[in-house]
Design an enzyme around this catalytic site. Structure first.
Site, PDB file in Angstrom:
ATOM      1  N   GLU A  68       1.063  -1.253   0.046  1.00  0.00           N
ATOM      2  CA  GLU A  68       0.008  -0.072  -0.051  1.00  0.00           C
ATOM      3  C   GLU A  68       0.916   1.268   0.048  1.00  0.00           C
ATOM      4  OE1 GLU A  68      -3.587   0.971   0.039  1.00  0.00           O
ATOM      5  OE2 GLU A  68      -2.415   2.563  -0.120  1.00  0.00           O
ATOM      6  N   ASP A  95       4.903   1.991  -3.758  1.00  0.00           N
ATOM      7  CA  ASP A  95       4.197   2.254  -5.033  1.00  0.00           C
ATOM      8  C   ASP A  95       4.365   0.607  -5.684  1.00  0.00           C
ATOM      9  OD1 ASP A  95       3.202   2.947  -7.750  1.00  0.00           O
ATOM     10  OD2 ASP A  95       3.192   4.887  -6.681  1.00  0.00           O
ATOM     11  N   ASP A 117      -7.979   2.714  -8.028  1.00  0.00           N
ATOM     12  CA  ASP A 117      -8.326   3.834  -8.646  1.00  0.00           C
ATOM     13  C   ASP A 117      -8.578   3.684  -9.899  1.00  0.00           C
ATOM     14  OD1 ASP A 117      -8.251   4.801  -5.651  1.00  0.00           O
ATOM     15  OD2 ASP A 117      -5.936   4.911  -6.118  1.00  0.00           O
ATOM     16  N   THR A 189     -13.792  -6.629   0.681  1.00  0.00           N
ATOM     17  CA  THR A 189     -12.948  -5.462   0.975  1.00  0.00           C
ATOM     18  C   THR A 189     -13.809  -4.283   1.808  1.00  0.00           C
ATOM     19  OG1 THR A 189     -13.044  -3.918  -0.621  1.00  0.00           O
ATOM     20  CG2 THR A 189     -12.012  -5.914  -1.091  1.00  0.00           C
ATOM     21  N   TYR A 191     -14.029  -1.174   0.663  1.00  0.00           N
ATOM     22  CA  TYR A 191     -15.179  -0.510  -0.281  1.00  0.00           C
ATOM     23  C   TYR A 191     -16.195  -1.391  -0.897  1.00  0.00           C
ATOM     24  CZ  TYR A 191     -11.792   3.598  -1.037  1.00  0.00           C
ATOM     25  OH  TYR A 191     -11.474   4.792  -0.989  1.00  0.00           O
TER      26      TYR A 191
HETATM   27  C1  SAM Z   1     -10.042   2.726  -3.651  1.00  0.00           C
HETATM   28  S1  SAM Z   1      -8.791   2.223  -2.552  1.00  0.00           S
HETATM   29  C2  SAM Z   1      -9.270   0.434  -2.096  1.00  0.00           C
HETATM   30  C3  SAM Z   1      -8.832  -0.219  -0.832  1.00  0.00           C
HETATM   31  C4  SAM Z   1      -9.111  -1.784  -0.681  1.00  0.00           C
HETATM   32  N1  SAM Z   1      -8.494  -2.376  -1.789  1.00  0.00           N
HETATM   33  C5  SAM Z   1     -10.420  -1.918  -0.655  1.00  0.00           C
HETATM   34  O1  SAM Z   1     -11.155  -2.404  -1.763  1.00  0.00           O
HETATM   35  O2  SAM Z   1     -11.127  -1.516   0.365  1.00  0.00           O
HETATM   36  C6  SAM Z   1      -7.308   2.004  -3.565  1.00  0.00           C
HETATM   37  C7  SAM Z   1      -6.157   1.693  -2.584  1.00  0.00           C
HETATM   38  O3  SAM Z   1      -5.059   1.401  -3.434  1.00  0.00           O
HETATM   39  C8  SAM Z   1      -3.891   2.070  -2.990  1.00  0.00           C
HETATM   40  N2  SAM Z   1      -3.122   2.342  -4.435  1.00  0.00           N
HETATM   41  C9  SAM Z   1      -3.303   2.895  -5.489  1.00  0.00           C
HETATM   42  N3  SAM Z   1      -2.512   3.084  -6.343  1.00  0.00           N
HETATM   43  C10 SAM Z   1      -1.425   2.183  -5.731  1.00  0.00           C
HETATM   44  C11 SAM Z   1      -0.039   1.838  -6.174  1.00  0.00           C
HETATM   45  N4  SAM Z   1       0.427   2.321  -7.279  1.00  0.00           N
HETATM   46  N5  SAM Z   1       0.705   1.364  -5.296  1.00  0.00           N
HETATM   47  C12 SAM Z   1       0.364   0.813  -4.134  1.00  0.00           C
HETATM   48  N6  SAM Z   1      -0.949   1.235  -3.664  1.00  0.00           N
HETATM   49  C13 SAM Z   1      -1.630   1.769  -4.588  1.00  0.00           C
HETATM   50  C14 SAM Z   1      -4.420   3.532  -2.644  1.00  0.00           C
HETATM   51  O4  SAM Z   1      -3.584   4.101  -1.704  1.00  0.00           O
HETATM   52  C15 SAM Z   1      -5.572   2.977  -2.019  1.00  0.00           C
HETATM   53  O5  SAM Z   1      -5.363   2.623  -0.552  1.00  0.00           O
END
Ligand code: SAM
Length: 237
Positions: A68, A95, A117, A189, A191
């Protein structure tokens, strides 16, 4: 711009002693041996970790690495793992663009990407976690037959992603546009729980790495196809 963190973040992370790998690059090629597991799963973008906890608890023989890039979200996941005394989950604050620095060829059996996202603007398509450059990074660390399990509420992103997976040579299975049509059928999850309460259908697919799947290592030039999400639905933008 420097990102501001929640107060107490450092203290909260420190209180989850042993759960965060600060130098995961040092474990590349050695995760299973070092942590004594035969199977290994990687979750990308674990957020607050409801899924991470439930799936890991149900599969104690599998090592789960939760990656994360936002530690403010990840610390909640870490606290949940600590409080539930789950022993087979560890965290990485990085990342996903850098996963090939942390995991070696064939090292990961399965990758979970949940509710990433959507980055709806065409110019941001390269940041979608199902963009070709990411898919090639994943192909480099999965064996032939290794799987990506992908869930999203966002239908245009889902359809766009199907196009990317196919063009990159992945086999697709278990595809659905309404995962919970006949009741809850998966680990949920944070979300997903919210979307379910709002009656939003959940899309899910499994992508299987094949011999012909494009890898980063092979060096074939990559192309971002139909960057607009609306294009994926067939609507002009
Ligand atoms: C919309 S949230 C969904 C969180 C979780 N997977 C859920 O379904 O409840 C997307 C998550 O992915 C993480 N994220 C997005 N792009 C990422 C990347 N390139 N590397 C690591 N984490 C990432 C964001 O920080 C965020 O916490």
């Amino acid at each position: 711009m420097r990102m501001r963190h929640k107060p107490n973040l450092t203290k909260r992370i420190a209180e989850c002693e042993g759960l965060l790998f600060e130098s995961p690059e040092g474990f590349k090629g050695d995760w299973r041996k070092a942590l004594k597991y035969e199977k290994m799963a990687l979750e990308i973008g674990c957020g607050k970790g409801a899924f991470t906890c439930d799936i890991a608890e149900a599969n104690p023989d599998v090592l789960f690495i939760a990656l994360e890039k936002v530690p403010d979200a990840m610390v909640t996941a870490m606290e949940r793992v600590r409080d539930r005394e789950i022993k087979n989950v560890f965290f990485i604050d990085r990342d996903a663009a850098n996963i090939n620095d942390m995991f070696d060829t064939d090292e990961v059996d399965i990758i979970y990407i949940n509710f990433c996202d959507p980055w709806p603007k065409s110019r941001d398509a390269k940041f979608r976690l199902t963009a070709p450059s990411f898919l090639r990074s994943y192909a480099d660390i999965l064996p032939i037959g290794g799987e990506i399990r992908f869930k999203t509420d966002n239908l245009p992103l889902f359809e766009w992603s199907i196009g990317q997976f196919k063009a990159e040579g992945w086999a697709l299975k278990d595809t659905t546009n309404d995962l919970h049509a006949s009741g809850i059928s998966d680990f949920m999850t944070d979300y997903e729980i919210k979307f379910m309460q709002q009656g939003v259908p959940i899309n899910r697919l499994t992508a299987v790495r094949r011999d012909e799947t494009f890898t980063r290592k092979a060096g074939t030039p990559e192309r971002l196809r139909n960057a607009s999400l609306s294009d994926a639905r067939g609507n002009a933008k």
